[in-house]
Write an enzyme that holds these catalytic residues in place. Structure first.
Site, PDB file in Angstrom:
ATOM      1  N   VAL A  33      12.189  26.870  40.904  1.00  0.00           N
ATOM      2  CA  VAL A  33      13.490  25.831  40.819  1.00  0.00           C
ATOM      3  C   VAL A  33      13.222  25.110  42.138  1.00  0.00           C
ATOM      4  O   VAL A  33      12.866  25.595  43.049  1.00  0.00           O
ATOM      5  CB  VAL A  33      14.920  25.370  40.781  1.00  0.00           C
TER       6      VAL A  33
ATOM      7  N   VAL B 164      18.217  29.632  40.886  1.00  0.00           N
ATOM      8  CA  VAL B 164      17.740  29.961  41.530  1.00  0.00           C
ATOM      9  C   VAL B 164      17.413  31.648  41.208  1.00  0.00           C
ATOM     10  O   VAL B 164      16.163  32.340  41.340  1.00  0.00           O
ATOM     11  CB  VAL B 164      17.128  29.235  43.298  1.00  0.00           C
TER      12      VAL B 164
ATOM     13  N   LEU C  20      25.883  41.998  37.244  1.00  0.00           N
ATOM     14  CA  LEU C  20      26.208  40.445  35.995  1.00  0.00           C
ATOM     15  C   LEU C  20      25.567  39.740  36.132  1.00  0.00           C
ATOM     16  O   LEU C  20      25.196  39.371  36.509  1.00  0.00           O
ATOM     17  CB  LEU C  20      27.693  40.950  36.051  1.00  0.00           C
TER      18      LEU C  20
ATOM     19  N   LEU D 262      37.095  43.284  30.837  1.00  0.00           N
ATOM     20  CA  LEU D 262      36.265  43.939  31.957  1.00  0.00           C
ATOM     21  C   LEU D 262      36.167  45.223  31.281  1.00  0.00           C
ATOM     22  O   LEU D 262      36.648  46.365  32.208  1.00  0.00           O
ATOM     23  CB  LEU D 262      35.924  43.827  33.082  1.00  0.00           C
TER      24      LEU D 262
ATOM     25  N   ILE E 236      34.837  48.510  33.835  1.00  0.00           N
ATOM     26  CA  ILE E 236      36.223  48.186  35.434  1.00  0.00           C
ATOM     27  C   ILE E 236      37.159  48.865  34.761  1.00  0.00           C
ATOM     28  O   ILE E 236      38.214  49.710  35.466  1.00  0.00           O
ATOM     29  CB  ILE E 236      35.906  46.877  35.734  1.00  0.00           C
TER      30      ILE E 236
END
Length: 595
Positions: free
Chosen positions: A25, A51, A422, A477, A480
């Site tokens: 970028v 980025v 993630l 999730l 988790i």
């Protein structure tokens, strides 16, 4: 002597080091480098939407093809800090990527200038080297050293920070006489290999643990040759998956507390000697109960990084060596032993590993609605053949994928093994598809991973990068939640809500189909397991026709507990679901079930 800006010299070095694609970028502090990139030609550029996404694209690009080094570029300040996660995941998995950042002028570095951050100090713990170049004449040497470091010893990332005035300064540099520095890799000696094989000769039930270092060394053919020569079964680590085809008669599965096979763990626990090559003894492989993992068996550890030997536990013998150099010698000495008739016959032991492979299986064939995740992987096995490259990062989806999917070639399982951030999957898939457009890419995400960097789908749409993205959605999730069971809580892991714009989704909340289509890609939603196969086939056709990613969203049951150890002990894995007891329960298993 030719004169050019330091930025142009850097671009010329990139080309001569084999770089032909960069991800990034632009911004004010890195614009001189982008000017050099444009004027120098020869390096394509993919404009990311974030980025961090560019850094993961660079990772996927490196991981997909031997010899590649992905390059990511960003401006000063937050661009560099955004790429720290990519650098961390790269160094954790021994992946060479080059991160180039812009910086405030040298004279302003200590004056709290706009977006002036000491990115080199921030990046040092997660790179092999991080340097802010203060003298323009040093730019060629810093770039030359960067490639030398990335390729030498244990591979890993490097960050180079370029103040804007350094980029713009003219220097004397002759690209035509530039040569990369020789790469250093330690190599085993014959005496070391003979010593290591003495443990094999004294064993009855040996195993080879094949790690990602074998893939990094481009030595998977040698690994298979050595296994076939000795008749020793092979356990792949998560990062080493693909070193030996899953359907090979010496492939004994994976071992661990999560990404493992029942038969892999059972075979490992029967072994008496383990030869680890290019592996780290990572905790998802060994578990925390090292007494259970080590048992009474002997260990030899071969690794390119000397400080890895003994880091987790002391092996009976260690060799600091590049995997390829070691395997070449292992084959040479083993051939001599076989010719002399002193190599043991491990046929019965290897056959027992295959018997476990055919009997200790998990069930995948469920017709439940909402869909059970195991059925998704069964249908993926049917739809996507041995040429498929899978890309995924973390979560129950990744763990289940490692338990149920099949990998037949090196670099066809592109996985962020240690860091597991993630959002990694979409940009990494873009990088992998860019590196090797001739190999079909299938990405896999849970709904939360998918949402983290979903904006990068627009990059693939803009640059016409087709692949199939399987999205398993339970609005939870999941990993988790499962980890919270031992704490007797179910807290802040629920993602469900009733979407006022999509009441047909019920509590599944985010309308991924609309979001994906809004970003310029195609999407299909599946609620019936019997429609998964047709959806995957349609996705392949749409990807080929429109040259964009195609998302296949499978609406899963809200709660599924995937097999894993609740005690982080590879000898104590809990099987939460019904096991396979007849062939129809696991119709796409790598070996037909023998009841």
């Amino acid at each position: 002597m030719p004169r050019m800006t330091a930025a142009r010299a850097a671009v010329e070095i990139l080309k001569r080091e084999g770089v032909d694609v960069a991800f990034g970028v632009p911004g004010a502090a890195i614009n001189p480098f982008y000017k050099a990139l444009k004027e120098g030609g020869g390096i394509g550029h993919t404009l990311a939407r974030h980025v961090e996404g560019a850094s993961h694209m660079a990772e996927g690009y490196t991981r997909a093809k031997a010899g590649n080094i992905g390059v990511c570029i960003g401006t000063s300040g937050p661009a560099g800090t955004d790429m720290i996660t990519g650098l961390y995941s790269a160094i954790a998995d021994s992946i060479p990527i080059l991160c180039i950042t812009g910086q405030a002028p040298v004279s302003k570095l200590h004056k709290e200038d706009f977006q002036a951050v000491d990115i080199a100090s921030i990046a040092k713990p997660v790179t092999k080297a991080a340097t802010t170049v203060l003298e323009a004449a040093q730019v060629p040497g810093v770039f030359q050293q960067a490639f030398h470091l990335m390729r030498s010893g244990r591979p890993g990332p490097v960050l180079i920070d370029l103040p804007i005035d350094v980029q713009l300064t003219e220097i004397e540099f002759d690209p035509e006489t530039y040569e990369p520095l020789p790469v250093y890799k330690p190599a085993a000696t014959r005496a070391q290999v003979e010593k290591a094989l003495s443990f094999l000769l004294a064993s009855e039930r040996p195993l080879i643990v094949a790690g990602g270092g074998i893939i990094n060394a481009d030595a998977t053919d040698l690994l298979v040759e050595f296994a076939e020569l000795t008749g020793v079964p092979v356990i792949s680590t998560l990062m080493g998956w693909g070193t030996i085809p899953d359907d090979h008669e010496l492939a004994a599965g994976m071992v661990g507390v999560q990404t493992s096979h029942r038969y892999g763990n059972a075979t490992f626990l029967e072994s008496d000697f383990v030869l680890g090559i290019g592996n780290r003894w990572a905790n998802r492989h060994t578990g925390y109960n090292l007494d259970a993992y080590r048992g009474d068996r002997k260990f030899v550890h071969v690794d390119i990084e000397p400080t890895q030997i003994g880091k987790i536990f002391a092996p009976d013998y260690g060799i600091a060596s590049d995997a390829k150099a070691a395997l070449e010698l292992f084959i040479e000495v083993a051939e001599e032993l076989k010719a002399a008739g002193t190599l043991p016959d491990f046929t019965a032991w290897a056959a027992s590993a295959q018997e476990r492979k055919a009997t200790l299986q998990r069930r995948t064939n469920f017709d439940n609605v909402p869909i059970k995740p195991q059925r998704v992987y069964e249908e993926m096995n049917r739809a996507f053949g041995p040429e498929t490259r899978y890309v995924t990062t973390i979560g129950l989806s990744q763990i289940a994928a490692a338990q149920f999917l099949h990998v037949y070639k090196p670099r066809h399982w592109v996985n962020c093994g240690q860091a597991g951030p993630l959002g990694w999957t979409i940009p990494a898939a873009i990088g992998a598809a860019t590196a090797d457009p001739g190999t079909p890419v299938v990405a896999l995400s849970g709904d939360y991973d998918f949402q983290f960097m979903i904006e990068e789908l627009a990059v693939a749409a803009q640059h016409r990068i087709p692949y199939v993205h399987v999205l398993v959605n339970n609005a939870y999730l999941g990993l988790i939640r499962q980890a919270q069971i031992g704490l007797d809580i179910n807290f802040q892991v629920n993602l469900e809500f009733e979407n006022v714009n999509a009441p047909e989704l019920g509590v599944y909340g985010v309308d991924h189909v609309k979001v994906a289509e809004g970003l310029g890609v195609k999407a299909i939603r599946v609620t019936d397991p019997n429609e998964l196969g047709a959806a995957f086939e349609e996705a392949k056709k749409l990807a080929a026709e429109y040259r964009v990613p195609v998302v296949v969203e499978a609406i899963l049951e809200r709660v599924t507990n995937i097999s894993m150890s609740r005690t982080v002990d590879m000898s104590d894995v809990t099987e939460f679901e019904e096991l396979a007891t007849e062939p129809g329960h696991a119709p796409t298993a790598i070996k037909a079930l023998q009841a």
